[in-house]
Enzyme design. Sequence first.
Site, PDB file in Angstrom:
ATOM      1  CE  LYS A 242      -4.264  -1.725   0.248  1.00  0.00           C
ATOM      2  NZ  LYS A 242      -5.342  -1.444  -0.714  1.00  0.00           N
TER       3      LYS A 242
ATOM      4  CB  SER B 233      -0.697  -8.317  -1.747  1.00  0.00           C
ATOM      5  OG  SER B 233      -1.689  -9.054  -1.062  1.00  0.00           O
TER       6      SER B 233
END
Length: 337
Positions: A65, A316
């Site tokens: 992110k 991720s």
Amino acid sequence: MSPPELVDLRAIESAREVIAGRVHRTPLLSSAAAAATIRQATGVRLADDRLYLKAEHLQKTGSFKPRGMTARVAALNAAERERGIVTVSAGNAAQGYAYAGAALGVPVTVVMPAAAVRSKVEAAAGYGARVVLEGNTMDETFAALDRIREEEGLLYCHPFDDPLVVAGHGSVGLEVLDDLPEIDVAVVGIGGGGLISGVAAALKERRPRVRVFGVEPIGSEAVTLALAAGKPVPIQPSSVADGLNAPFAGELTLAMIQVYVDEVVLVDDATILAGLRFALARLKQVVEPAGAAALGATLAGRIRIRDGERVAVVLSGGNVEVTRLGELIGRVAPLPA
């Protein structure tokens, strides 16, 4: 309404320059054990007898992110920086914006569901954000966001449906190409679609023959439903992969997925957790359920792979609640022996 303008390769390359030095260039790991498991499941032998794994769980804040959030916050003008920003997130986007705000001197407020993972709440606060916990559903959390934005005059920064966020996330794809220029298949988890949009665009614009597969949890299939409807569809997401529990697909991310992604695959929680357990037991990597979704689908034979192809999976995120690891591992589906 006219369709959104897609994020192009030039924007992704520009974002990579903006965030360089502010985020990690994460390694591309590889696993012979994963390749062997895939061969057991599918009969397919991967190139190099290895599955490649982009280690975004080792990124700052424990997920990809900060790439997109740093690109977004860096683009704010002086007046916007003075106002401060507000966003909404189940956890990882909150940490990403908190980190970016701290790095660039911008006040950040994050609105999170009341039941958000406690470690993610604490991490966002630890990076300097003001955290507001409100809402038993995402609708209620978004309503709280709107109220706070209006009352305090804050600038709303979207957690995924923003061209600068998508461009920043696309730097993951550029790094994969740098390390694995002959990649044939990429597999990426999907929440709101920001990561896969940027990664797929970077990969396909540089190497059009690459096939990109998205993985969504059953019960949180916002993008699958949006693809079927041709427009975003609001849902009440429910999955063990809280980082993929987006309440809708974005207008921009849907448009990019329609252009750049070959297929979206749905998997159940047990398959996602099998990926988490494999990462822990065989790769010696700690990932969260959202970070394990693409790996779990690939190991279970859910991704269409041909003999001799080079395959990369994006891990991720790694922000798992460590006190729940035993419980999560106990809910896995069996992988091929």
